[in-house]
Structure formats: C-alpha cells, structure tokens
Design a protein around this motif. Sequence first.
Motif, PDB file in Angstrom:
ATOM      1  N   ALA A 507       0.829  -1.206   0.000  1.00  0.00           N
ATOM      2  CA  ALA A 507       0.000   0.000   0.000  1.00  0.00           C
ATOM      3  C   ALA A 507       0.864   1.257   0.000  1.00  0.00           C
ATOM      4  O   ALA A 507       0.515   2.258  -0.635  1.00  0.00           O
ATOM      5  N   ASP A 508       1.998   1.216   0.707  1.00  0.00           N
ATOM      6  CA  ASP A 508       2.899   2.373   0.724  1.00  0.00           C
ATOM      7  C   ASP A 508       3.521   2.597  -0.654  1.00  0.00           C
ATOM      8  O   ASP A 508       3.663   3.735  -1.104  1.00  0.00           O
ATOM      9  N   LEU A 509       3.903   1.513  -1.320  1.00  0.00           N
ATOM     10  CA  LEU A 509       4.484   1.640  -2.655  1.00  0.00           C
ATOM     11  C   LEU A 509       3.469   2.223  -3.636  1.00  0.00           C
ATOM     12  O   LEU A 509       3.797   3.093  -4.449  1.00  0.00           O
ATOM     13  N   ASP A 510       2.230   1.739  -3.566  1.00  0.00           N
ATOM     14  CA  ASP A 510       1.190   2.290  -4.443  1.00  0.00           C
ATOM     15  C   ASP A 510       0.956   3.767  -4.152  1.00  0.00           C
ATOM     16  O   ASP A 510       0.768   4.573  -5.071  1.00  0.00           O
ATOM     17  N   ILE A 515       1.725   9.571  -5.596  1.00  0.00           N
ATOM     18  CA  ILE A 515       2.311  10.880  -5.279  1.00  0.00           C
ATOM     19  C   ILE A 515       3.278  11.307  -6.375  1.00  0.00           C
ATOM     20  O   ILE A 515       3.280  12.465  -6.818  1.00  0.00           O
ATOM     21  N   LEU A 516       4.109  10.370  -6.837  1.00  0.00           N
ATOM     22  CA  LEU A 516       5.066  10.681  -7.897  1.00  0.00           C
ATOM     23  C   LEU A 516       4.350  11.173  -9.150  1.00  0.00           C
ATOM     24  O   LEU A 516       4.741  12.187  -9.747  1.00  0.00           O
ATOM     25  N   ALA A 517       3.301  10.471  -9.558  1.00  0.00           N
ATOM     26  CA  ALA A 517       2.556  10.877 -10.755  1.00  0.00           C
ATOM     27  C   ALA A 517       1.943  12.260 -10.568  1.00  0.00           C
ATOM     28  O   ALA A 517       1.989  13.105 -11.475  1.00  0.00           O
ATOM     29  N   ALA A 518       1.374  12.508  -9.385  1.00  0.00           N
ATOM     30  CA  ALA A 518       0.733  13.799  -9.129  1.00  0.00           C
ATOM     31  C   ALA A 518       1.750  14.938  -9.152  1.00  0.00           C
ATOM     32  O   ALA A 518       1.507  15.997  -9.748  1.00  0.00           O
ATOM     33  N   LEU A 519       2.899  14.738  -8.518  1.00  0.00           N
ATOM     34  CA  LEU A 519       3.898  15.802  -8.448  1.00  0.00           C
ATOM     35  C   LEU A 519       4.563  16.039  -9.803  1.00  0.00           C
ATOM     36  O   LEU A 519       4.867  17.184 -10.163  1.00  0.00           O
ATOM     37  N   LEU A 520       4.804  14.975 -10.573  1.00  0.00           N
ATOM     38  CA  LEU A 520       5.381  15.164 -11.907  1.00  0.00           C
ATOM     39  C   LEU A 520       4.397  15.880 -12.827  1.00  0.00           C
ATOM     40  O   LEU A 520       4.799  16.664 -13.696  1.00  0.00           O
ATOM     41  N   GLU A 521       3.117  15.616 -12.641  1.00  0.00           N
ATOM     42  CA  GLU A 521       2.107  16.277 -13.475  1.00  0.00           C
ATOM     43  C   GLU A 521       2.096  17.783 -13.240  1.00  0.00           C
ATOM     44  O   GLU A 521       1.889  18.569 -14.164  1.00  0.00           O
ATOM     45  N   THR A 522       2.326  18.194 -12.001  1.00  0.00           N
ATOM     46  CA  THR A 522       2.300  19.626 -11.682  1.00  0.00           C
ATOM     47  C   THR A 522       3.672  20.277 -11.810  1.00  0.00           C
ATOM     48  O   THR A 522       3.771  21.499 -11.823  1.00  0.00           O
ATOM     49  N   GLY A 523       4.726  19.470 -11.895  1.00  0.00           N
ATOM     50  CA  GLY A 523       6.068  20.016 -12.060  1.00  0.00           C
ATOM     51  C   GLY A 523       6.887  19.950 -10.788  1.00  0.00           C
ATOM     52  O   GLY A 523       6.450  20.421  -9.734  1.00  0.00           O
ATOM     53  N   LEU A 524       8.083  19.345 -10.887  1.00  0.00           N
ATOM     54  CA  LEU A 524       8.989  19.224  -9.750  1.00  0.00           C
ATOM     55  C   LEU A 524      10.332  19.846 -10.100  1.00  0.00           C
ATOM     56  O   LEU A 524      10.807  19.730 -11.233  1.00  0.00           O
ATOM     57  N   ALA A 525      10.955  20.483  -9.128  1.00  0.00           N
ATOM     58  CA  ALA A 525      12.322  20.963  -9.299  1.00  0.00           C
ATOM     59  C   ALA A 525      13.269  19.766  -9.242  1.00  0.00           C
ATOM     60  O   ALA A 525      12.936  18.732  -8.652  1.00  0.00           O
ATOM     61  N   PRO A 526      14.469  19.865  -9.839  1.00  0.00           N
ATOM     62  CA  PRO A 526      15.402  18.727  -9.836  1.00  0.00           C
ATOM     63  C   PRO A 526      15.706  18.192  -8.440  1.00  0.00           C
ATOM     64  O   PRO A 526      15.764  16.976  -8.241  1.00  0.00           O
ATOM     65  N   ASP A 534      14.836   9.226  -3.896  1.00  0.00           N
ATOM     66  CA  ASP A 534      15.466   8.637  -2.703  1.00  0.00           C
ATOM     67  C   ASP A 534      14.423   7.950  -1.827  1.00  0.00           C
ATOM     68  O   ASP A 534      14.652   6.849  -1.301  1.00  0.00           O
ATOM     69  N   GLN A 535      13.286   8.596  -1.665  1.00  0.00           N
ATOM     70  CA  GLN A 535      12.235   8.039  -0.806  1.00  0.00           C
ATOM     71  C   GLN A 535      11.659   6.758  -1.402  1.00  0.00           C
ATOM     72  O   GLN A 535      11.409   5.778  -0.682  1.00  0.00           O
ATOM     73  N   ILE A 536      11.464   6.740  -2.709  1.00  0.00           N
ATOM     74  CA  ILE A 536      10.945   5.532  -3.360  1.00  0.00           C
ATOM     75  C   ILE A 536      11.940   4.386  -3.217  1.00  0.00           C
ATOM     76  O   ILE A 536      11.563   3.247  -2.909  1.00  0.00           O
ATOM     77  N   GLU A 537      13.219   4.667  -3.430  1.00  0.00           N
ATOM     78  CA  GLU A 537      14.236   3.620  -3.298  1.00  0.00           C
ATOM     79  C   GLU A 537      14.283   3.077  -1.873  1.00  0.00           C
ATOM     80  O   GLU A 537      14.429   1.865  -1.655  1.00  0.00           O
ATOM     81  N   THR A 538      14.142   3.962  -0.896  1.00  0.00           N
ATOM     82  CA  THR A 538      14.168   3.534   0.507  1.00  0.00           C
ATOM     83  C   THR A 538      13.022   2.571   0.806  1.00  0.00           C
ATOM     84  O   THR A 538      13.216   1.506   1.404  1.00  0.00           O
ATOM     85  N   VAL A 556       5.182   2.064 -11.996  1.00  0.00           N
ATOM     86  CA  VAL A 556       6.077   3.198 -11.738  1.00  0.00           C
ATOM     87  C   VAL A 556       6.835   3.586 -13.008  1.00  0.00           C
ATOM     88  O   VAL A 556       7.015   4.776 -13.300  1.00  0.00           O
ATOM     89  N   LEU A 557       7.277   2.592 -13.769  1.00  0.00           N
ATOM     90  CA  LEU A 557       7.965   2.903 -15.022  1.00  0.00           C
ATOM     91  C   LEU A 557       7.042   3.660 -15.974  1.00  0.00           C
ATOM     92  O   LEU A 557       7.492   4.542 -16.719  1.00  0.00           O
ATOM     93  N   SER A 558       5.764   3.326 -15.954  1.00  0.00           N
ATOM     94  CA  SER A 558       4.810   4.063 -16.794  1.00  0.00           C
ATOM     95  C   SER A 558       4.776   5.533 -16.398  1.00  0.00           C
ATOM     96  O   SER A 558       4.741   6.421 -17.257  1.00  0.00           O
ATOM     97  N   VAL A 559       4.796   5.792 -15.094  1.00  0.00           N
ATOM     98  CA  VAL A 559       4.809   7.179 -14.616  1.00  0.00           C
ATOM     99  C   VAL A 559       6.091   7.879 -15.047  1.00  0.00           C
ATOM    100  O   VAL A 559       6.073   9.005 -15.566  1.00  0.00           O
TER     101      VAL A 559
END
Length: 734
Positions: A507-510, A515-526, A534-538, A556-559
């Motif tokens: 459930a945490d991975l999902d 969150i990753l998809a939502a933040l990339l959609e709105t734009g993230l700084a490098p 880092d958080q996903i890898e952890t 995740v690869l799709s995102v």
Amino acid sequence: MSPTADTDALAQAAAGVDALHTTPRLLALVNETRTHALGPGEVGLAVRNDTSGVLWCLLAGDPSTHTDLDALARAFVWPSYARARAPEAHLAQGDAFADAIHRHAAGGVIVLLSPIEGASACAKAVDLMLDTRSRRPLGASVAPRHIGRVLRDFEDAVARGDATAAHDLLDEAWSTGRLSVVNRSFLQTRELAAQRAWQEVLDHALTHRLSDLDLPRSVEHDLVKAIYWGVLRDALDRGDVASALGAFRDRVQPALGDIFRDHRFVPSAEGRKAWMVRWAAVGGVWPSAVRDEVIAAAATEEERAELNALATHAQFSDSTSEAFARALLSAHEDAAAFALAQAGSDLPLGDRAGVLVQAAVRLDDPARLADAAQAVEAAGGPTEVAAPAALAERIANYPRPAVPVDSWATWLNAIYEDPEWRNAIQVADDQGEAWTESLAHDQDSLVEEAAIVEALAGENALRMVLPRLVRAVIPTGPQRLETLRSRGRILQGLAYAISEDPASGLADLDALADILAALLETGLAPDEFSLMCDQIETVWRRAGGAPRLARWIVDVLSVLTDYPCPSTSRRAALIGALLAPLLTDAGRSKPLIPREAWLEIDDLLEGNELKDLVPESIRQRTERVDDDIRTEFAHLANRNVLIHTLVPAVAERAAAYLKTLVPSARVITDESHVGSTQLREHARNADYIVIASRASKHAATEFIREEASSPISWPSGKGWSSIVDALRSNPSLA
C-alpha cells in the motif's frame, strides 16, 4: 574465490549425502543454489556430511526471509528431526563450503544437524517445510508481517478496487493464524465488494447471517451498497419509487433489515439513497435530524435533489420529545435516537444526556461516545443523567480528542495535539471514507496540515492511515490540476512520512507511485525529484524488492516514462535501483516474473537511453516463446475474450500478445464509460472477461457484471502484462 569454485564446493559436498537423492525437490534446490546468489525472499539449500551427522544449511536471501525460515524450521524440523546449531560452529572461515554459503546467502544461514540414521526423515521434514512455504501467499512467505499491516494493505486494495491484491492479502491475513472466522467472513464481504459482485455480497451475508453480528462500519456500508445495486437500483433508475419500496419490504427487511444501523457518515450516494428508501419502506415516524444528516452529506446538488425527492415518501417529524427518543431506543434505532437527542435543544439536559449515553454505547462509536461524555458534563455530572449510574460514570470519563474531529484536517490536528489519543485509528476507520468523499469535492490546499504530517511521521496512528490519506489528498474533478498544484506541499509531506515508516508494504508503494505521478504532473524541481526518488528507493528496499512486486515496477515505469522528469540521470538511477532485484529472478531456471512483464518493461524503456537497463540476455530470453508458455494460455483457443479498460493502447497491446500465443483466440477490447448494446453483446458472448479495475468506470463495470455469463478476472496492475497475467491458466477470481 571464483563462482566456479563455489559451485564445485557445494556440488562436491552434496554428492556425499544419500538422503538428498531421495527427495527430488531438495536436490533441485541444491543445484539451483549452486548457480546463483539469492535475492530478497529467496531460499537456498546446501548439505554435506559432518563428523556427527548430516549438515542441512538453509540459506536466506534477506533478513526477513531468515526470520521466516527460522520460525518454519522450529515448527517442521527441529528438535524432532535435527538439532539447530550455531553456524560458526560448522561453517568456519576459510572452508570452501562455508565461504560459498556465506557468499550466496545475503540474509544469513540456518544450520541444522541430523543424525546419520535420521537423515532421510530430516530430508522429508525439510521438503515438507519448503513445500508449505511455497504454497503460502508470497506476501506472507517473503516477510511475515503484523496482522494490522496486512489488514491495512487489504483495505487499501479494496479501496482501489484491486480485487486480486485483496484476495492475496486476505490469504496472507488468514495464514497468520490471528484472524477469527467471523473477521474472515467480514473481509470476504469486503473482497466481494471490491469486485462489485453485489449479488454475491448479499448471498454471503445471508449464508453467514451477518445481520445478526456487530458489523464494522466498512462492512455495513458494503452491504448497504449491495442492497442498492442488487435490489433497489433498477426501480429507482426508472423513477418507480413504489416498486423500490416494495422490493425493500419483500427482499431486504425480512432477512437483512438489521444491517441498517448507522446512517451517519455514509460515504456514497448509493448508500444514502438506500437509507432514504429504508426509512420510507419500514414506515413509522423518523426524526427530521436523520434526514438532514444524510442530505447534508450529499456530494452534489443533483444528489441532494434526489435525496429530497426520496424523503417525501417517508414521514419525518421535528419533535424532539423524550418519549420519541425513548421509543426509538426501545426499537433499537439507536442512531436515530442519538440524532434526535443531539438536535433536541429543548430536552432537559439530564434526559438528553441519558439518551445520548445509551445510544452511543450501543453504537460503540468513539465520536458519539465523546459527544455523550460532553453531554454528561453539561448536565452536571453522572448523577444528573437519566441513565444507569454506572454507565453514566463510565462515559463521563471517556477520553475525548483534543479538538473536535470532523475531517482529515481536524483528525491530523487531534493526533498532533494528543499523540496518545487511543481512539484515533477507530475514528479514522469509521469516518475516513466519508471524509475522503468530502475532500474530493473540496479545493482546500491543506498547506497547514503538511507540517503536521511531517511532525507526526513515525506515529502509529498516522502510519496506519497513510495510504488512504494519500488517496484522499489527490483530487478528482474539473478543478483537479489547480487543486493538485496547491496540494504539492502536503503530498511531499506524505511522501516523507511514508519513507520514515520502518514496516512498509504494498500500500505504501502504491501511495508513493500516486504521489510521484501527481507531483510530476504539476512540475517538480530537480532537487525535489531527487528527494522523491530517494524516498521511493528507501521504501522499495524496505519492502524487500521482491519479484512479486513486478506489476508495481511496471506501474512506476509508466509514470517515469509518461511524464517529463527534471533529471534524466536521476530517473535512470531510480529505474536501475528498482530493476536490480528483478534481474536476479530472471536468472532462475523458473523465474517468478512472467515473460510478459519483462516485455512490457522493455516496451516502456524503448526508444531512449533507458533501454540498456534491461540486459540483452534477458531480452533474448523473453523473445523466445516455449511450449510451457503456450500451455498456460491454451484454454483461450477458439474462445472469446473481452478486455475492458479505459486505456486503449494497453488493451490493444495485451490483445496482440495473446494473439501471438493463441492465434485462434478472439480478443475484443472495450473502452466504454457506460453500457451500450454492443457492450452487452460482447459481455454475453465472452468466454473470459478481464476488467482493469484501476482503469475503468463503475458504470461500465456494473453493466458488464450484470450482462456477463462467464468468469471475470481483475488485473492487479495498470499495465498490459497484468491483463495478460489475469488470463493465465484459470482466472484466480471468478
């Protein structure tokens, strides 16, 4: 020492153990262990003769698997068939056999010593142990988890409509031995609801007499929704309220009427309509307060108008007399009695508190119990309350949250003010779905709650609700993108809290993928993107990186390939870290990850610098189609297959793959949002149906379920490989 030397050392040691050759499964495992290092979740075996018996070495791919093996060995093998020995006593450094074991077993080794004359019996015990482990749900065999975490992941799967994951997690929960038969029946209700199998939900309720039990709020709501879809919907859609009332009286009230216990915080339009029909069908007079509470929860003006129209068929009264309240209590209409007393400002304080106390205790609702405690205080103490003295005294001391709680935001504030609030999780369980529904239509940025979420990271109450809180925060509707931008801060806070949880699950991975998809959609700084990686890898490492999570990797690869990433190098590093544990599985003689998953991964990485992350050896291996793979799909020959998903490219790729394996299969793809004559024909004629619940609309799903005459399978992921996997051999959920 070279890999060849390790292989030779392990092979020579095993050759002298006669008992090993009477158990083909163990012999195969020894041979497989010789050829590759173990990955997370994997088990190996090495054996040799010792001066005092036969040494059986169980190798673990990671620490959690070592813990699992230790518990199993205690149950199946020793002390009856062998003695547990300290590894250092028999695996001395510098010994070729010992060094090979340590290099192959990243998670450690368990050493058992059996007497020579008992070697065959020990071999059979070890064989039975490993066979039992292989039959357990993968989630349970990879990392034994606390039952609470398993149930949290189960509820997340149900909320996402992921029926396959819900089924597997229910098996995992049952395998812990900590689940009662009654609670298992409740979870089976939830699983059927995740499939939207409403008639099966009602049949299950009748078979197990659920109306006689104290139901969790989520189960009660599933049953109420099932009554709407299975009994009331057709008549209400026609505008024939009289027929709906008659159907309720004839088909619901006699056997399932007692399911309706609490109208407050009903988190769906279907449930609210069913409650209005119930009040009209049962007859009698009801407090106006219950009608007002249900209508106030309506998500749209259109729904509010429908509820008001249904309310005209029931009789409601503005009376708040004590006699009315006591009559409701006598009829066990406790939620109605509580609503009346809470709205009844004209009631004497002692009488009002007495009704609230008795109704709240029967409902066992922490929110109502806290309100009742406040009413006892307002009445002047327990001695002034018109209720049994012992009961009033107990409720007077009931713990109350630090602040009033009526939303996710106030709930977070309450546990921030009082981290020891013991009812926090139960309140979230009871009301969380309703709060999520309300937040879906709210454009609040929740900026102030972001800092609270980060401050609460690690608190058990927050950890148990993190996945559902993520679902609540990610908005839907026409203003979605604007609201999403304003909620970037709290989404980052939630990602931080998830990464700080030491017992992460699926459930945490999902949630992190969302969150990753939502933040990339709105734009993230490098730098923000790098932190998210880092958080996903952890969390991925903490979850074990098991091959069973390959479908999550695909999602995740799709995102990562669909959205522009601010750093291509960091994206490549993240993908490499996620794929690494899967590469180990690909080297097995019988990989756990199906061929189509690697093909989809290759598809996603095609056309850019990421393609090299999949080794050429794996690519060549997946390009071959052997007879075993064709056999797994042979049942589709000359059959009609219907694939329903709102992502046409995914359905088309799945259909093309199936046609290469079974040319005679007739595969139809559908992307309808609602039912149609054509979809009805497809559903009725299909021999196998796959509904991608994570990429479909409820209207079309309900339509297909009603028209289908064949089993329905539910892919666990969003990609085409999950659709194909759902059709492998026999559908797991029919």
